[in-house]
Scaffold this motif. Structure first.
Motif, mmCIF file in Angstrom:
data_model
loop_
_atom_site.group_PDB
_atom_site.id
_atom_site.type_symbol
_atom_site.label_atom_id
_atom_site.label_comp_id
_atom_site.label_asym_id
_atom_site.label_seq_id
_atom_site.Cartn_x
_atom_site.Cartn_y
_atom_site.Cartn_z
ATOM 1 N N UNK A 93 0.661 -1.328 0.024
ATOM 2 C CA UNK A 93 -0.059 -0.021 0.155
ATOM 3 C C UNK A 93 0.750 1.402 -0.060
ATOM 4 N N UNK A 94 1.706 0.978 1.207
ATOM 5 C CA UNK A 94 2.676 2.545 0.133
ATOM 6 C C UNK A 94 2.795 3.034 -0.594
ATOM 7 N N UNK A 95 3.916 1.977 -1.098
ATOM 8 C CA UNK A 95 4.146 2.275 -2.561
ATOM 9 C C UNK A 95 2.890 3.013 -4.213
ATOM 10 N N UNK A 96 1.841 3.026 -3.559
ATOM 11 C CA UNK A 96 1.188 3.776 -4.449
ATOM 12 C C UNK A 96 1.066 5.158 -4.309
ATOM 13 N N UNK A 97 1.656 5.525 -3.582
ATOM 14 C CA UNK A 97 1.517 7.499 -3.853
ATOM 15 C C UNK A 97 2.978 7.148 -3.434
ATOM 16 N N UNK A 98 3.892 5.941 -4.616
ATOM 17 C CA UNK A 98 5.082 7.046 -4.664
ATOM 18 C C UNK A 98 4.834 7.193 -6.378
ATOM 19 N N UNK A 99 4.415 7.030 -7.620
ATOM 20 C CA UNK A 99 4.539 8.076 -8.534
ATOM 21 C C UNK A 99 3.495 8.910 -8.294
ATOM 22 N N UNK B 239 -8.209 0.479 4.255
ATOM 23 C CA UNK B 239 -7.034 0.271 3.483
ATOM 24 C C UNK B 239 -8.175 0.774 2.259
ATOM 25 N N UNK B 240 -9.328 0.345 1.774
ATOM 26 C CA UNK B 240 -10.033 0.571 0.688
ATOM 27 C C UNK B 240 -10.345 2.236 0.355
ATOM 28 N N UNK B 241 -11.407 2.193 1.751
ATOM 29 C CA UNK B 241 -11.336 4.048 2.395
ATOM 30 C C UNK B 241 -10.131 4.844 2.021
ATOM 31 N N UNK B 242 -8.939 4.211 2.805
ATOM 32 C CA UNK B 242 -7.708 4.647 2.171
ATOM 33 C C UNK B 242 -6.936 5.246 0.736
ATOM 34 N N UNK B 243 -7.209 4.398 0.262
ATOM 35 C CA UNK B 243 -6.670 4.220 -1.434
ATOM 36 C C UNK B 243 -7.564 4.912 -2.188
ATOM 37 N N UNK B 244 -8.750 5.420 -1.743
ATOM 38 C CA UNK B 244 -10.054 6.224 -1.940
ATOM 39 C C UNK B 244 -9.713 7.667 -2.476
ATOM 40 N N UNK B 245 -9.533 7.703 -0.901
ATOM 41 C CA UNK B 245 -9.952 9.237 -0.392
ATOM 42 C C UNK B 245 -7.841 9.727 -1.037
ATOM 43 N N UNK C 232 0.204 5.448 5.296
ATOM 44 C CA UNK C 232 0.170 4.140 4.490
ATOM 45 C C UNK C 232 1.594 2.982 5.517
ATOM 46 N N UNK C 233 2.053 3.878 5.228
ATOM 47 C CA UNK C 233 3.141 2.652 5.817
ATOM 48 C C UNK C 233 3.181 2.611 7.525
ATOM 49 N N UNK D 265 3.945 17.420 -3.904
ATOM 50 C CA UNK D 265 4.569 17.169 -3.047
ATOM 51 C C UNK D 265 5.003 16.365 -1.592
ATOM 52 N N UNK D 266 4.612 17.000 -1.598
ATOM 53 C CA UNK D 266 4.298 16.805 0.202
ATOM 54 C C UNK D 266 3.029 16.073 0.740
ATOM 55 N N UNK D 267 1.580 16.744 -0.282
ATOM 56 C CA UNK D 267 1.008 15.256 0.181
ATOM 57 C C UNK D 267 0.747 14.358 -0.315
ATOM 58 N N UNK D 268 1.319 13.590 -1.304
ATOM 59 C CA UNK D 268 1.908 11.835 -1.033
ATOM 60 C C UNK D 268 2.856 11.464 -0.259
ATOM 61 N N UNK D 269 3.822 12.459 0.122
ATOM 62 C CA UNK D 269 4.629 12.049 1.130
ATOM 63 C C UNK D 269 4.257 11.785 2.098
#
Length: 602
Positions: free
Chosen positions: A44-50, A112-118, A95-96, A85-89
């Motif tokens: 899940x933490x890697x979903x913010x990496x792109x 995690x479902x709602x977390x990823x959608x948000x 998530x980590x 920048x700071x939002x993705x970080x």
């Protein structure tokens, strides 16, 4: 863009924009397959990496999606890059952290479902370049956050969720009305006014954008979902709610309310002559929120609730900066950079403090926790050489430039503006001392020898440490590349400035020391003090001599004053917030807004 490293990539143009939004959506879709849930939880933490890589190395580009909706478009511009920048970080760190925090939670996949959608909604609204997709992603983020608030499903959380959902729906109605008005006044154009000078202000529909995005930004008087939602949501969700998602309302203000550039040609028929009045309103509401949020937070007993009120207070200061920019369009370029700097500083500091609340429930070294908490707390208080100092210094310079202009009227003088900011720093420091005292009591309760609390897992400690370190102002060497001017590093060390900078902090520390034994509502009893310390304290409070009696009398007077103010201020505020949060009032407000829309369009 100048200042960024050259990017070498094999991806087609615009693919980075698509991946930033599509990756978290794809991960959320995989959660519907039970066999894939374990893999998604670990990755899940890697979903913010792109999105993070796009913000760090991507070039300014546009991705047209003519087949989607009415012709959607994604775009990476300077303002969007900074917020991304700071939002993705923050989303990556949260998530980590959640991987360890929810390791034994049977409903972790729902979280995690709602977390990823948000998360996808948050990234999407930052990159959206048309009205329809912006509204779609903004709505996705707001509604998905409801699932985070009610995650534990107890009665208090469900009530907090109802209040949150009420305000989200109200805010969506307001924004939708504003978007319709903007479309009508621009002859059906769907492009997003993403930069200063690209289009006229929304005229009569300014109110809808101010209040609609103000719901998400925690603006008075639609702020009361924050103190309810933060204690209800799990700690990783609270970190992104306060650090990232609350900034979505701020970004909406910047996207839709940026005044025309001074040299821009604006049609007088569509330009708004009332923007200075709206700016004055935001200025007053922001100052009120800065002090109101700090005082209300000092009367609370739960660390996360104290931080929620701190977010209301800090967002109030950012609101004052926007008010200055709307009142004086020639200052708006500087206001924009100040808001960026304040958003970055507040997001990183507040995220680290929220995560520290979860760590205090484990067995953790007290010195490590203290060091990790003091760094972001000092930044929020505006201590020298911290990110908060640089942000408040920029805000001070803006206000002095505005109030020194005779055209600004006699509302405030530059000197009064400086004292207001110092008083705000004084109130913020008291609020943070209250938070630190409550956090210390929670840590003491969970770190006693007879307590069986678990040791802090590295999957929580490591991301928290990285977030604390990222909040240090070493990023000031990189920020000029993203058009954020910084004060000279010699300023904080100037002998003439240090007393003024430290005065609010020292005054708050002195008052807190006087009230240390009278502070209302301790969470738990403190451990026994050493006998020598106890004797000294007994001698001090026994009133031996005129000095002791004077200090004891002052201590009692301050305590009575505190209790009186808390009683007079707190009860009416709670009653008002309770009435405003009722469903019938939200429904009536929605109907009135729809009628007002038709009136404005006719």
């Amino acid at each position: 863009m100048k200042g960024y490293p050259e990017i070498i990539t094999i991806l087609p143009p615009g693919m980075g924009l698509a991946l930033a939004v599509a990756v978290p959506l794809l991960a959320a879709a995989l959660l519907f397959r039970p066999a894939a849930r374990g893999v998604v939880r670990r990755l899940a933490p890697l979903t913010a990496l792109p999105a993070l890589m796009l913000a760090l190395t991507g070039s300014e580009e546009v991705l047209p999606l003519s087949w989607l909706l009415l012709g959607a478009e994604l775009r990476l511009d300077d303002t969007g890059r900074f917020f991304l920048l700071f939002t993705a970080w923050l989303w990556l760190i949260a998530a980590w952290f959640a991987a360890g925090y929810l390791a034994r939670d049977r409903r972790a996949h729902y979280f995690l479902l709602f977390f990823l959608l948000a998360q996808a909604g948050n990234f999407g609204l930052i990159l959206a370049n048309d009205l329809i997709s912006f509204n779609l992603f903004f709505t996705l983020m707001g509604l998905a956050a409801y699932g985070l608030v009610i995650h534990r499903r107890n009665e208090a959380d469900l009530r907090a969720g109802r209040v949150y959902l009420t305000l989200v729906v109200l805010g969506e109605v307001l924004i939708f009305v504003g978007l319709l008005g903007l479309i009508f006044t621009t002859d059906g154009a769907l492009n997003l006014p993403t930069a200063m000078g690209e289009g006229p202000p929304p005229g009569s529909f300014t109110f809808f954008f101010l209040l609609g995005f103000g719901v998400k930004a925690g603006m008075l008087p639609v702020h009361f979902w924050l103190p309810l939602a933060h204690p209800a949501a799990p700690v990783p969700a609270s970190a992104v709610l306060s650090g990232a998602m609350i900034k979505a309302g701020l970004l909406g203000w910047l996207r839709f309310l940026a005044p025309p550039a001074p040299a821009a040609t604006v049609d007088p028929a569509t330009a708004s002559p009332t923007m200075p009045e709206w700016g004055l309103l935001l200025l007053l509401l922001g100052l009120a929120a800065a002090f109101y949020g700090a005082f209300m937070g000092m009367t609370r007993q739960e660390p996360k609730t104290v931080l929620a009120w701190s977010s209301i207070s800090q967002m109030g200061l950012i609101t004052t900066a926007l008010g200055l920019g709307l009142s004086a369009p020639e200052l708006f370029p500087r206001v924009l950079e100040t808001i960026k700097l304040y958003a970055l500083h507040h997001g990183l500091a507040k995220g680290a403090l929220f995560l520290a609340v979860a760590l205090a429930a484990y067995r953790i070294n007290g010195k490590l926790l203290t060091c990790g908490v003091l760094l972001p707390a000092l930044a929020l208080a505006g201590a020298p050489l911290t990110g908060g100092y640089f942000a408040k210094d920029q805000l001070l310079a803006l206000g002095q430039a505005f109030f020194a202009d005779p055209a600004a009227g006699s509302l405030l003088s530059p000197g009064w503006w400086e004292w207001l900011l110092k008083l705000s720093g004084f109130a913020t420091t008291l609020l943070l001392l209250r938070f630190l005292a409550l956090l210390r009591q929670q840590w003491q309760q969970n770190n006693r020898p007879d307590n069986t609390a678990a040791t802090t897992p590295w999957s929580m400690l490591l991301p928290w440490g990285l977030l604390v370190l990222s909040g240090l102002p070493f990023w000031s060497f990189y920020l000029p590349a993203i058009t954020v001017p910084m004060p000279e590093f010699t300023l904080p060390m100037a002998p003439g400035m240090l007393p003024g900078t430290l005065l609010p902090l020292l005054a708050a520390l002195a008052l807190a020391w006087l009230l240390r034994r009278r502070w209302p509502a301790r969470l738990v009893s403190e451990p026994q003090e050493p006998r020598t310390v106890k004797r000294l304290a007994a001698a001090w409070h026994a009133g031996a001599g005129w000095t002791g009696r004077t200090v004891k009398t002052l201590d009692q007077l301050l305590q009575r004053l505190w209790q009186t103010l808390a009683t007079v201020w707190q009860q009416p505020a709670r009653q008002l917030e309770k009435q405003v949060a009722l469903w019938p009032m939200a429904g009536c407000a929605s109907v009135l807004l729809i009628l007002l829309l038709f009136y404005l369009l006719l």
